[in-house]
Design a protein around this motif. Structure first.
Motif, mmCIF file in Angstrom:
data_model
loop_
_atom_site.group_PDB
_atom_site.id
_atom_site.type_symbol
_atom_site.label_atom_id
_atom_site.label_comp_id
_atom_site.label_asym_id
_atom_site.label_seq_id
_atom_site.Cartn_x
_atom_site.Cartn_y
_atom_site.Cartn_z
ATOM 1 N N GLU A 43 29.262 -48.704 -34.149
ATOM 2 C CA GLU A 43 28.359 -47.591 -33.866
ATOM 3 C C GLU A 43 27.063 -48.105 -33.237
ATOM 4 O OE1 GLU A 43 27.006 -44.004 -33.132
ATOM 5 O OE2 GLU A 43 29.020 -44.405 -33.884
ATOM 6 N N GLN A 44 26.566 -49.237 -33.734
ATOM 7 C CA GLN A 44 25.372 -49.827 -33.142
ATOM 8 C C GLN A 44 25.641 -50.222 -31.690
ATOM 9 O OE1 GLN A 44 24.661 -53.021 -35.902
ATOM 10 N NE2 GLN A 44 23.330 -51.796 -37.215
ATOM 11 N N ALA A 45 26.807 -50.768 -31.436
ATOM 12 C CA ALA A 45 27.162 -51.157 -30.067
ATOM 13 C C ALA A 45 27.243 -49.924 -29.175
ATOM 14 C CB ALA A 45 28.483 -51.920 -30.057
ATOM 15 N N ARG A 46 27.862 -48.858 -29.682
ATOM 16 C CA ARG A 46 27.953 -47.623 -28.899
ATOM 17 C C ARG A 46 26.552 -47.081 -28.593
ATOM 18 N NH1 ARG A 46 31.840 -46.036 -32.848
ATOM 19 N NH2 ARG A 46 33.903 -46.630 -32.142
ATOM 20 N N THR A 47 25.684 -47.101 -29.604
ATOM 21 C CA THR A 47 24.314 -46.629 -29.411
ATOM 22 C C THR A 47 23.597 -47.485 -28.379
ATOM 23 O OG1 THR A 47 24.217 -45.795 -31.680
ATOM 24 C CG2 THR A 47 22.117 -46.208 -30.583
ATOM 25 N N THR A 48 23.748 -48.793 -28.496
ATOM 26 C CA THR A 48 23.113 -49.707 -27.537
ATOM 27 C C THR A 48 23.624 -49.449 -26.130
ATOM 28 O OG1 THR A 48 22.836 -51.392 -29.245
ATOM 29 C CG2 THR A 48 22.745 -52.137 -26.958
ATOM 30 N N ILE A 49 24.921 -49.300 -25.992
ATOM 31 C CA ILE A 49 25.514 -49.040 -24.675
ATOM 32 C C ILE A 49 24.999 -47.717 -24.122
ATOM 33 C CG2 ILE A 49 27.685 -48.505 -23.494
ATOM 34 C CD1 ILE A 49 28.982 -50.628 -25.380
ATOM 35 N N ARG A 50 24.944 -46.689 -24.958
ATOM 36 C CA ARG A 50 24.444 -45.382 -24.519
ATOM 37 C C ARG A 50 22.985 -45.502 -24.072
ATOM 38 N NH1 ARG A 50 26.148 -42.663 -28.472
ATOM 39 N NH2 ARG A 50 24.370 -42.950 -29.850
ATOM 40 N N GLU A 51 22.168 -46.211 -24.865
ATOM 41 C CA GLU A 51 20.763 -46.388 -24.499
ATOM 42 C C GLU A 51 20.621 -47.163 -23.197
ATOM 43 O OE1 GLU A 51 19.217 -48.286 -27.984
ATOM 44 O OE2 GLU A 51 18.997 -46.402 -29.081
ATOM 45 N N VAL A 52 21.455 -48.184 -23.040
ATOM 46 C CA VAL A 52 21.420 -48.972 -21.804
ATOM 47 C C VAL A 52 21.812 -48.102 -20.620
ATOM 48 C CG1 VAL A 52 22.573 -50.858 -20.574
ATOM 49 C CG2 VAL A 52 21.745 -51.203 -22.900
ATOM 50 N N ARG A 53 22.844 -47.298 -20.799
ATOM 51 C CA ARG A 53 23.274 -46.409 -19.712
ATOM 52 C C ARG A 53 22.171 -45.408 -19.359
ATOM 53 N NH1 ARG A 53 29.436 -45.264 -21.740
ATOM 54 N NH2 ARG A 53 30.348 -47.131 -20.837
ATOM 55 N N GLU A 54 21.541 -44.834 -20.387
ATOM 56 C CA GLU A 54 20.467 -43.875 -20.135
ATOM 57 C C GLU A 54 19.298 -44.546 -19.424
ATOM 58 O OE1 GLU A 54 19.642 -42.308 -24.009
ATOM 59 O OE2 GLU A 54 21.440 -41.060 -24.031
ATOM 60 N N ALA A 55 18.937 -45.747 -19.879
ATOM 61 C CA ALA A 55 17.844 -46.478 -19.237
ATOM 62 C C ALA A 55 18.216 -46.830 -17.801
ATOM 63 C CB ALA A 55 17.510 -47.743 -20.028
ATOM 64 N N ALA A 56 19.454 -47.275 -17.600
ATOM 65 C CA ALA A 56 19.898 -47.612 -16.249
ATOM 66 C C ALA A 56 19.920 -46.368 -15.367
ATOM 67 C CB ALA A 56 21.276 -48.260 -16.297
ATOM 68 N N SER A 57 20.358 -45.261 -15.933
ATOM 69 C CA SER A 57 20.393 -44.014 -15.181
ATOM 70 C C SER A 57 18.980 -43.587 -14.797
ATOM 71 C CB SER A 57 21.071 -42.928 -16.014
ATOM 72 O OG SER A 57 21.075 -41.698 -15.331
ATOM 73 N N LEU A 81 22.149 -51.722 -7.149
ATOM 74 C CA LEU A 81 22.961 -52.858 -7.578
ATOM 75 C C LEU A 81 22.288 -53.611 -8.719
ATOM 76 C CD1 LEU A 81 24.237 -54.272 -4.155
ATOM 77 C CD2 LEU A 81 25.567 -53.090 -5.921
ATOM 78 N N ALA A 82 20.975 -53.796 -8.627
ATOM 79 C CA ALA A 82 20.250 -54.503 -9.687
ATOM 80 C C ALA A 82 20.308 -53.723 -11.001
ATOM 81 C CB ALA A 82 18.800 -54.736 -9.270
ATOM 82 N N ALA A 83 20.128 -52.397 -10.934
ATOM 83 C CA ALA A 83 20.172 -51.581 -12.154
ATOM 84 C C ALA A 83 21.567 -51.608 -12.772
ATOM 85 C CB ALA A 83 19.758 -50.147 -11.846
ATOM 86 N N GLU A 84 22.601 -51.504 -11.929
ATOM 87 C CA GLU A 84 23.974 -51.534 -12.439
ATOM 88 C C GLU A 84 24.316 -52.905 -13.024
ATOM 89 O OE1 GLU A 84 26.347 -50.297 -9.127
ATOM 90 O OE2 GLU A 84 25.597 -48.238 -9.227
ATOM 91 N N ALA A 85 23.860 -53.966 -12.354
ATOM 92 C CA ALA A 85 24.131 -55.311 -12.870
ATOM 93 C C ALA A 85 23.419 -55.529 -14.200
ATOM 94 C CB ALA A 85 23.690 -56.364 -11.854
ATOM 95 N N ALA A 86 22.177 -55.057 -14.311
ATOM 96 C CA ALA A 86 21.444 -55.197 -15.569
ATOM 97 C C ALA A 86 22.127 -54.408 -16.684
ATOM 98 C CB ALA A 86 19.999 -54.727 -15.400
ATOM 99 N N ALA A 87 22.557 -53.200 -16.361
ATOM 100 C CA ALA A 87 23.247 -52.386 -17.368
ATOM 101 C C ALA A 87 24.549 -53.043 -17.795
ATOM 102 C CB ALA A 87 23.515 -50.990 -16.816
ATOM 103 N N LYS A 88 25.304 -53.548 -16.818
ATOM 104 C CA LYS A 88 26.564 -54.211 -17.142
ATOM 105 C C LYS A 88 26.314 -55.454 -17.991
ATOM 106 C CE LYS A 88 30.698 -56.213 -15.084
ATOM 107 N NZ LYS A 88 31.395 -56.580 -13.858
#
Length: 119
Positions: A43-57, A81-88
């Motif tokens: 759940e923490q990983a999902r939250t982190t991924i969601r936050e990263v996606r929102e920040a990247a978006s 590309l930089a935002a997507e690479a950072a998010a990935k």
């Protein structure tokens, strides 16, 4: 009439069964905790991924707006590309962390189980 040795054997068997039950209870508790911890970390990983996606978006939208205003299509592509690479990279780091923590938890569980078996 039972001999003293038979009584001692019976006591040892009973003690062994009791100790085995205790170990089994401990293993069950470790399993429960492991699953609970794994779910928490997932759940923490999902939250982190969601936050990263929102920040990247958000960064991507900001970059797109700035690029549209500046009419610099080339810079827009670089920022995306930089935002997507950072998010990935952040998602991969979060995934690696969860994998590492799960592996560590499994190793601890295996070690505990092995000790329980050896006892």
């Amino acid at each position: 009439m039972e001999s003293r040795l038979d009584i001692q054997k019976a006591d040892l068997r009973r003690t062994h069964r009791e100790e085995l039950r205790k170990v089994e209870d401990e293993v069950d508790e470790l399993k429960r905790r492991f699953v609970e911890e794994l779910r928490t970390r997932e759940e923490q990983a999902r939250t982190t991924i969601r936050e990263v996606r929102e920040a990247a978006s958000a960064k991507l939208h900001h970059a797109e707006a700035a690029t549209a205003e500046a009419h610099a299509g080339h810079q827009q592509a670089l920022r995306q590309l930089a935002a997507e690479a950072a998010a990935k990279q952040q998602m991969e780091a979060a995934s690696l962390l969860v994998d590492e923590q799960a592996s560590e938890a499994r190793a601890q569980y295996s070690a505990k189980l092995q000790r329980a078996r050896e006892e």
